[in-house]
Write a protein that holds these residues in place. Structure first.
Motif, mmCIF file in Angstrom:
data_model
loop_
_atom_site.group_PDB
_atom_site.id
_atom_site.type_symbol
_atom_site.label_atom_id
_atom_site.label_comp_id
_atom_site.label_asym_id
_atom_site.label_seq_id
_atom_site.Cartn_x
_atom_site.Cartn_y
_atom_site.Cartn_z
ATOM 1 N N SER A 62 -19.950 -10.078 -15.537
ATOM 2 C CA SER A 62 -19.653 -11.416 -14.999
ATOM 3 C C SER A 62 -18.148 -11.639 -14.874
ATOM 4 C CB SER A 62 -20.249 -12.491 -15.918
ATOM 5 O OG SER A 62 -19.631 -12.402 -17.200
ATOM 6 N N TYR A 63 -17.352 -10.697 -15.416
ATOM 7 C CA TYR A 63 -15.901 -10.873 -15.354
ATOM 8 C C TYR A 63 -15.205 -9.516 -15.280
ATOM 9 C CZ TYR A 63 -11.114 -11.882 -16.898
ATOM 10 O OH TYR A 63 -9.754 -11.955 -16.967
ATOM 11 N N THR A 64 -14.263 -9.381 -14.363
ATOM 12 C CA THR A 64 -13.401 -8.187 -14.346
ATOM 13 C C THR A 64 -11.966 -8.621 -14.057
ATOM 14 O OG1 THR A 64 -13.938 -7.803 -12.006
ATOM 15 C CG2 THR A 64 -15.165 -6.512 -13.629
ATOM 16 N N GLU A 65 -11.043 -7.754 -14.451
ATOM 17 C CA GLU A 65 -9.626 -8.073 -14.258
ATOM 18 C C GLU A 65 -8.861 -6.820 -13.848
ATOM 19 O OE1 GLU A 65 -5.865 -9.480 -17.021
ATOM 20 O OE2 GLU A 65 -7.865 -10.167 -17.583
ATOM 21 N N LEU A 66 -7.997 -6.969 -12.840
ATOM 22 C CA LEU A 66 -7.144 -5.863 -12.393
ATOM 23 C C LEU A 66 -5.688 -6.301 -12.478
ATOM 24 C CD1 LEU A 66 -9.631 -6.307 -10.086
ATOM 25 C CD2 LEU A 66 -8.859 -4.019 -9.495
ATOM 26 N N GLU A 67 -4.805 -5.326 -12.686
ATOM 27 C CA GLU A 67 -3.367 -5.616 -12.621
ATOM 28 C C GLU A 67 -2.723 -4.599 -11.684
ATOM 29 O OE1 GLU A 67 0.554 -6.395 -15.442
ATOM 30 O OE2 GLU A 67 -1.292 -5.658 -16.363
ATOM 31 N N PHE A 68 -1.968 -5.106 -10.697
ATOM 32 C CA PHE A 68 -1.322 -4.239 -9.713
ATOM 33 C C PHE A 68 0.160 -4.550 -9.575
ATOM 34 C CE2 PHE A 68 -5.465 -2.834 -8.526
ATOM 35 C CZ PHE A 68 -5.279 -1.638 -7.847
ATOM 36 N N TYR A 69 0.938 -3.510 -9.266
ATOM 37 C CA TYR A 69 2.350 -3.669 -8.911
ATOM 38 C C TYR A 69 2.491 -3.306 -7.432
ATOM 39 C CZ TYR A 69 3.751 -3.638 -13.896
ATOM 40 O OH TYR A 69 3.921 -3.917 -15.226
ATOM 41 N N LEU A 70 3.198 -4.131 -6.679
ATOM 42 C CA LEU A 70 3.466 -3.864 -5.265
ATOM 43 C C LEU A 70 4.974 -3.678 -5.100
ATOM 44 C CD1 LEU A 70 1.463 -6.908 -3.779
ATOM 45 C CD2 LEU A 70 0.565 -4.862 -4.872
ATOM 46 N N ARG A 71 5.374 -2.652 -4.356
ATOM 47 C CA ARG A 71 6.806 -2.397 -4.165
ATOM 48 C C ARG A 71 7.114 -2.098 -2.706
ATOM 49 N NH1 ARG A 71 8.723 -0.315 -9.776
ATOM 50 N NH2 ARG A 71 6.759 0.171 -10.829
ATOM 51 N N ALA A 72 8.288 -2.544 -2.280
ATOM 52 C CA ALA A 72 8.774 -2.278 -0.917
ATOM 53 C C ALA A 72 10.302 -2.326 -0.942
ATOM 54 C CB ALA A 72 8.207 -3.312 0.058
ATOM 55 N N PRO A 73 10.961 -1.692 0.056
ATOM 56 C CA PRO A 73 12.422 -1.594 0.017
ATOM 57 C C PRO A 73 13.161 -2.925 0.158
ATOM 58 C CG PRO A 73 11.499 -0.022 1.573
ATOM 59 C CD PRO A 73 10.399 -0.935 1.174
ATOM 60 N N SER A 74 12.496 -3.961 0.703
ATOM 61 C CA SER A 74 13.168 -5.243 0.866
ATOM 62 C C SER A 74 12.189 -6.366 0.563
ATOM 63 C CB SER A 74 13.675 -5.397 2.301
ATOM 64 O OG SER A 74 12.577 -5.508 3.185
ATOM 65 N N MET A 75 12.735 -7.559 0.301
ATOM 66 C CA MET A 75 11.883 -8.712 0.025
ATOM 67 C C MET A 75 11.033 -9.053 1.257
ATOM 68 S SD MET A 75 12.309 -9.364 -3.077
ATOM 69 C CE MET A 75 11.423 -10.913 -3.236
ATOM 70 N N LYS A 76 11.596 -8.823 2.445
ATOM 71 C CA LYS A 76 10.877 -9.106 3.700
ATOM 72 C C LYS A 76 9.633 -8.214 3.799
ATOM 73 C CE LYS A 76 11.808 -9.119 8.662
ATOM 74 N NZ LYS A 76 12.758 -8.618 9.654
ATOM 75 N N ASP A 77 9.820 -6.912 3.587
ATOM 76 C CA ASP A 77 8.687 -5.976 3.594
ATOM 77 C C ASP A 77 7.684 -6.320 2.497
ATOM 78 O OD1 ASP A 77 9.495 -4.456 5.734
ATOM 79 O OD2 ASP A 77 9.421 -2.547 4.656
ATOM 80 N N LEU A 78 8.205 -6.711 1.346
ATOM 81 C CA LEU A 78 7.331 -6.994 0.206
ATOM 82 C C LEU A 78 6.385 -8.159 0.521
ATOM 83 C CD1 LEU A 78 6.594 -6.240 -2.711
ATOM 84 C CD2 LEU A 78 8.323 -7.871 -3.490
ATOM 85 N N SER A 79 6.864 -9.170 1.250
ATOM 86 C CA SER A 79 5.989 -10.311 1.553
ATOM 87 C C SER A 79 4.879 -9.897 2.540
ATOM 88 C CB SER A 79 6.792 -11.498 2.076
ATOM 89 O OG SER A 79 7.336 -11.202 3.332
ATOM 90 N N VAL A 80 5.199 -8.978 3.458
ATOM 91 C CA VAL A 80 4.182 -8.456 4.397
ATOM 92 C C VAL A 80 3.124 -7.674 3.621
ATOM 93 C CG1 VAL A 80 3.778 -6.910 6.359
ATOM 94 C CG2 VAL A 80 5.846 -8.327 6.293
#
Length: 417
Positions: free
Chosen positions: A247-265
């Protein structure tokens, strides 16, 4: 500028003079690893070090628990109260460790290098017949591995009024700059409905199915991801027992990109993967971003050039520009600092081929072998700070680089070649 060379020599001599004291400082932090925001012993070790009457020259003004429970500030300055505004140079010290493997990122050496460079610069300035209008600051910045202590300190005003900021990070090679990327972390929680998995599974809403679909959605997304983007994560909670529909699961992820602009995409694409998994399984989803996004580290060509010139005089061999351009790095909250003040974050070899975040690197970071490389790096930082202080044209170039790169990053202009 023969006088400047003499001052650089004086800075290097001071680092050597304090080598045993600095090595003991590093080993003390290394032997008692503490996690982000919990670095109480490291904080006390650092503040004791700068408060010690045994340090050469005038005393440092030390502020323990500065704006954060495990941050500190130590300052020394020669500026007259009525004189010109002092040039404010800062050295940053990190000292948090990693869970389970201790100082596998060598933050004990970062703390030592920051302290050593500050002592070297202070000794050189104290040897002047006429005091220069300079303030030397050491900032203890906790929680780089998790949370982002430097971002907390920026928000609290700790970096206000600083002119140039220096630190150096242990690695496998020497580089005046590596393209540390922007990073966003996210925790995803799926809420379903428990049921007996054999007797009446159709009554359940399977939160593990949602987690698995989310994981697979991201795997499929990778084909459309830019080569410089990174997404990595874990399923932290995958259910309780095989015969209960989770009934419950949890994930943790890290997202990385060379710029803040790319990171938001990238962030938008990834969040769609999480939401669609909830829709497909009938679960509710909660997506929560981390408190502090890590920004990419902005380069400062003028600082990098001078650091390399000083490093080469000390025998440091730097990796090629091609290796830097093609190399990928991690992420650091120093990136956020480079958006508010011109900064330098070089990497240095510590005498081992071990990779960061491994047990072998922990061992290397605590070894006597690493001391030579750490202190050599501290000398190069102190020498670079002296160049900034005594070459007004260099300071202007550093500030101009900072302005140009920041404008380019914020997408307002194209860089002037």
């Amino acid at each position: 500028l023969p006088a400047l060379e003499t001052l650089k020599q004086r800075a290097c001599e001071s680092v050597e003079l304090n080598a045993a004291r600095l090595g003991a400082l590093s080993r003390d932090i290394w032997s008692r690893p503490e996690l982000a925001y919990e670095e109480r012993q490291a904080h006390d070790t650092m503040t004791r070090f700068f408060s010690s009457g045994e340090l050469p020259g005038a005393a440092w003004a030390v502020q323990p628990r500065y704006k954060l429970g495990t941050a500190f500030r130590a300052e020394w300055g020669t500026a007259a109260p009525q004189g010109p505004r002092p040039l404010r140079v800062a050295f940053l010290c990190e000292y948090d460790a990693l869970p389970g493997i201790g100082h596998a990122c060598g933050h004990n050496l970062i703390a030592e290098v920051g302290a050593a460079a500050a002592l070297g610069l202070k000794a050189a300035l104290e040897s002047l017949p006429q005091p220069a209008a300079v303030a030397v600051t050491v900032l203890g910045t906790p929680a780089e591995e998790q949370g982002g202590g430097k971002i907390d300190l920026i928000k609290a005003g700790a970096f206000d009024g600083l002119d140039v900021v220096f630190m150096a990070h242990p690695s496998q090679e020497n580089a005046a700059y590596l393209p540390d990327v922007a990073e966003h972390d996210v925790t995803v929680k799926y809420y379903g409905k428990a049921s007996h998995a054999a007797a009446y599974p159709w009554e359940g809403v399977n939160a593990l199915d949602a987690a698995v679909l989310a994981y697979n959605n991201l795997s499929v997304l990778r084909q459309q991801m830019k080569p410089t983007w990174r997404v990595h994560g874990v399923i932290k909670n995958g259910g309780v027992k095989p015969n209960i529909i989770p009934s419950y699961t949890e994930l943790e992820f890290y997202l990385r990109a060379p710029s803040m602009k790319d990171l938001s995409v990238l962030t938008e694409k990834v969040e769609n993967c999480f939401k669609s998994a909830a829709l497909a399984t009938g679960c509710k989803v909660e997506i929560k971003g981390g408190g502090n996004d890590y920004y990419n580290v902005l380069p400062n060509k003028s600082l990098q050039k001078v650091y390399k010139e000083n490093g080469k005089k000390l025998g440091i061999e730097f990796i090629s520009e091609d290796s830097i351009l093609n190399g990928l790095s991690g992420s650091t909250d120093f990136g956020n600092v480079t958006f508010v003040v011109p900064g330098l974050h070089p990497y240095f070899y510590i005498g081992s081929d071990a990779l960061n975040h491994t047990e072998q690197y922990t061992e290397a970071a605590g070894s006597q072998n690493a001391q030579f490389y750490a202190l050599r790096t501290a000398k190069a930082l102190a020498m670079t700070a002296l160049d900034v202080i005594f070459k007004p044209s260099l300071l202007e170039e550093v500030r101009e680089d900072f302005r140009q790169v920041k404008l380019k990053e914020e997408g307002q202009i194209n860089p002037v070649e």
